[in-house]
Scaffold this motif. Structure first.
Motif, short mmCIF file in Angstrom:
data_model
loop_
_atom_site.label_atom_id
_atom_site.label_comp_id
_atom_site.label_asym_id
_atom_site.label_seq_id
_atom_site.Cartn_x
_atom_site.Cartn_y
_atom_site.Cartn_z
N ARG A 6 0.91 -1.16 0.15
CA ARG A 6 -0.11 0.10 -0.03
C ARG A 6 0.96 1.13 0.01
O ARG A 6 0.35 2.01 -0.17
N LEU A 7 2.00 1.24 0.27
CA LEU A 7 3.11 2.22 0.55
C LEU A 7 2.95 3.05 -0.80
O LEU A 7 3.35 2.34 -1.92
N GLY A 8 2.80 4.20 -0.91
CA GLY A 8 2.63 5.12 -2.15
C GLY A 8 1.61 4.51 -3.35
O GLY A 8 1.42 5.11 -4.35
N THR A 9 0.47 3.79 -2.66
CA THR A 9 -0.41 3.51 -3.57
C THR A 9 -1.62 4.21 -2.96
O THR A 9 -2.14 4.30 -1.90
N ARG A 10 -2.40 4.93 -3.92
CA ARG A 10 -3.71 5.48 -3.64
C ARG A 10 -5.00 4.53 -3.84
O ARG A 10 -5.15 4.09 -4.91
N ALA A 89 -9.62 0.46 5.24
CA ALA A 89 -9.10 1.69 5.11
C ALA A 89 -10.03 2.58 4.10
O ALA A 89 -10.49 2.19 3.17
N LYS A 90 -10.07 3.96 4.58
CA LYS A 90 -10.95 4.87 3.82
C LYS A 90 -10.17 5.29 2.37
O LYS A 90 -9.09 5.26 2.46
N PRO A 91 -10.94 5.17 1.49
CA PRO A 91 -10.57 5.47 -0.04
C PRO A 91 -9.99 6.82 0.16
O PRO A 91 -10.62 7.63 0.75
N ASP A 92 -8.96 7.20 -0.75
CA ASP A 92 -8.46 8.39 -0.91
C ASP A 92 -9.28 9.35 -1.61
O ASP A 92 -9.37 10.65 -1.60
N ALA A 93 -10.05 8.60 -2.53
CA ALA A 93 -11.03 9.49 -3.58
C ALA A 93 -12.09 8.65 -3.83
O ALA A 93 -11.87 7.45 -4.01
N ALA A 94 -13.13 9.05 -4.69
CA ALA A 94 -14.08 8.38 -5.37
C ALA A 94 -14.38 8.79 -6.67
O ALA A 94 -14.43 10.13 -6.90
N LEU A 95 -14.53 7.72 -7.73
CA LEU A 95 -14.77 8.04 -9.02
C LEU A 95 -16.25 7.77 -9.14
O LEU A 95 -16.80 6.64 -9.07
N VAL A 96 -17.15 8.92 -9.20
CA VAL A 96 -18.70 8.59 -9.44
C VAL A 96 -18.91 8.48 -11.05
O VAL A 96 -18.83 9.36 -11.72
N ILE A 97 -19.58 7.13 -11.41
CA ILE A 97 -19.91 7.29 -12.77
C ILE A 97 -21.71 7.67 -12.90
O ILE A 97 -22.26 6.93 -12.25
N LEU A 98 -21.76 8.42 -13.81
CA LEU A 98 -22.96 8.77 -14.14
C LEU A 98 -23.62 8.50 -15.49
O LEU A 98 -22.73 8.26 -16.30
N ASP A 99 -24.79 8.55 -15.58
CA ASP A 99 -25.48 7.85 -16.90
C ASP A 99 -26.06 9.18 -17.77
O ASP A 99 -26.69 9.97 -17.04
N ALA A 100 -25.49 9.42 -18.77
CA ALA A 100 -25.72 10.69 -19.42
C ALA A 100 -27.14 10.83 -19.91
O ALA A 100 -27.79 11.80 -20.20
N CYS A 101 -27.80 9.64 -19.89
CA CYS A 101 -29.24 9.41 -20.42
C CYS A 101 -30.22 9.54 -19.26
O CYS A 101 -31.41 9.67 -19.31
N PHE A 168 -6.72 10.48 -12.37
CA PHE A 168 -5.69 9.66 -11.34
C PHE A 168 -4.42 10.37 -11.28
O PHE A 168 -4.09 10.71 -10.29
N THR A 169 -3.84 10.48 -12.57
CA THR A 169 -2.48 10.84 -12.61
C THR A 169 -2.04 12.23 -12.09
O THR A 169 -1.04 12.41 -11.62
N GLU A 170 -3.02 13.18 -12.50
CA GLU A 170 -2.99 14.61 -12.15
C GLU A 170 -3.53 14.74 -10.90
O GLU A 170 -3.71 16.20 -10.71
N ASP A 171 -3.98 13.92 -10.14
CA ASP A 171 -4.83 14.19 -8.69
C ASP A 171 -5.79 15.29 -8.93
O ASP A 171 -5.61 16.09 -8.32
N LYS A 172 -6.66 15.07 -9.67
CA LYS A 172 -7.84 16.23 -10.02
C LYS A 172 -8.97 15.94 -9.14
O LYS A 172 -10.24 16.54 -9.30
N PHE A 173 -8.89 14.91 -8.29
CA PHE A 173 -10.13 14.58 -7.29
C PHE A 173 -10.30 15.83 -6.28
O PHE A 173 -9.10 16.08 -5.56
N VAL A 174 -11.49 16.28 -6.04
CA VAL A 174 -11.45 17.40 -5.25
C VAL A 174 -12.63 17.39 -4.26
O VAL A 174 -13.62 16.26 -4.65
N VAL A 175 -12.83 17.60 -2.96
CA VAL A 175 -14.01 17.95 -2.18
C VAL A 175 -14.95 18.75 -2.86
O VAL A 175 -14.76 20.13 -3.07
N GLY A 176 -16.29 18.32 -3.24
CA GLY A 176 -17.23 19.21 -3.94
C GLY A 176 -17.97 20.04 -2.83
O GLY A 176 -17.57 19.80 -1.69
N LYS A 177 -18.83 21.10 -3.25
CA LYS A 177 -19.59 21.65 -2.37
C LYS A 177 -20.59 20.78 -1.71
O LYS A 177 -21.15 19.81 -2.00
N THR A 178 -21.06 21.55 -0.60
CA THR A 178 -22.06 20.76 0.09
C THR A 178 -23.65 20.81 -0.72
O THR A 178 -23.97 21.93 -0.75
#
Length: 328
Positions: A6-10, A89-101, A168-178
């Motif tokens: 896990r060392l260095g693994t997100r 262990a809690k994930p460092d981030a989440a990728l949420v997949i949405l349905d465009a339709c 992932f590689t550019e670490d673009k995950f951010v905490v969104g607005k409430t």
């Protein structure tokens, strides 16, 4: 060994509704570098894969498909526990997949994950089907509303995958607005302190999931039940209220950010629908068709019936005159 790995693994959790292409994106990112296990105390399979980019290493957790973070099934309990770091262990981030339709339904889950306070990014998949249906999605408007990055993809045709990898590689995950603030702030504050949560919505989820979580210690369940009674907090009533309020906000947002009927050719069946489903012409067309059927049965059928009757009478007479007496 696992800690060393896990060392260095997100750790990135991938979540979305069933049939939105979540597993397709997971499979394309991880290839054959996957393993299957079980969540602690659960029967649902746990799919974990690894994605590498240079020296960067990511552990991807493919969460079970779920429509919301409301306690109705084991899948939803798992999503709740993983995203809040309970049991593992809690994930460092989440990728949420949405349905465009079907952004309305997808964003119910998406905004719930966003309110947990975990860094996230949205992937709007099936953009090819949305375009065929004449839907135009204003991603910048959604970005301004949520404050998180959005990527449009067509996972079936491998389109947009490089943009997903850059998240992932550019670490673009951010905490969104409430997006939504639950009721009973005093109660939620006590639950936050008890369980070590950082967000009120995490405490809200713990309250509504407590009776559905088979792995939660009994003393904690009792504590939550007593606190809910003391503050007159009805979990089912609060769930219903939360869902209603979220959908209202989502509908208002989508009215401004999703346009329908854009560059969509008018198909033949759509033209027929305009006639058959019209409040006036639809009834007149129906009556006309029924009259046509009655006319065909009682008037126009006389000629072919006489023809058929005469043909069989002629054949019968011909057979009797032609064939000699016998079995036939």
């Amino acid at each position: 060994m696992e800690i060393a790995e896990r060392l260095g693994t997100r750790r990135i959790a991938i979540i979305g509704n069933p049939n939105v292409g979540k597993s397709s994106i997971f499979n394309q990112l991880t290839g054959l570098n996957q393993k299957i296990g079980n969540y602690p105390g659960m029967t649902v399979d746990k799919m974990v894969g690894y994605f590498h980019k240079g020296e960067q290493r990511f552990e991807l957790i493919d969460l079970p498909g779920t429509y919301s973070l409301l306690p109705k099934s084991e899948d939803e309990v798992i999503a709740h526990k993983v995203l809040n770091g309970q049991g593992e262990a809690k994930p460092d981030a989440a990728l949420v997949i949405l349905d465009a339709c079907n952004l309305e339904r997808s964003l119910l889950l998406g905004t719930q994950v966003m309110d947990l306070g975990i860094p996230i990014a949205f992937v709007i998949n099936m953009k090819d089907l949305a375009e065929k249906r004449g839907l135009s999605i204003k991603t910048f408007a959604l970005y301004k509303a949520f404050g998180v990055p959005l990527v449009m993809t067509d996972a079936r045709n491998n389109e947009g995958l490089e943009e997903v990898k850059s998240l992932f590689t550019e670490d673009k995950f951010v905490v969104g607005k409430t997006f939504h603030t639950p009721d009973s702030p005093e109660l939620l504050e006590e639950v936050q302190e008890k369980f070590g949560f950082s967000q009120p919505y995490q405490a809200f989820q713990q309250l509504v999931f407590s009776s559905f979580d088979p792995t939660l210690a009994n003393d904690k369940k009792i504590w939550l039940e007593e606190k809910a009674k003391a503050f007159h907090f009805d979990p089912e009533e609060q769930q219903s209220k939360e869902t209603t309020e979220r959908y209202k906000k989502i509908d208002t947002l989508l009215e401004k950010s999703v346009l329908s009927g854009v560059n969509k050719p008018k198909e033949f069946h759509s033209k027929l629908d305009a006639i058959f489903l019209h409040p006036v012409w639809g009834y007149l067309t129906f009556l006309g068709i029924m009259l046509l059927i009655f006319q065909a049965i009682f008037a126009w059928a006389e000629a072919p019936m006489d023809l058929i009757d005469g043909t069989f009478a002629f054949l019968s007479s011909w057979v009797m005159e032609t064939l000699p007496p016998g079995v036939f």
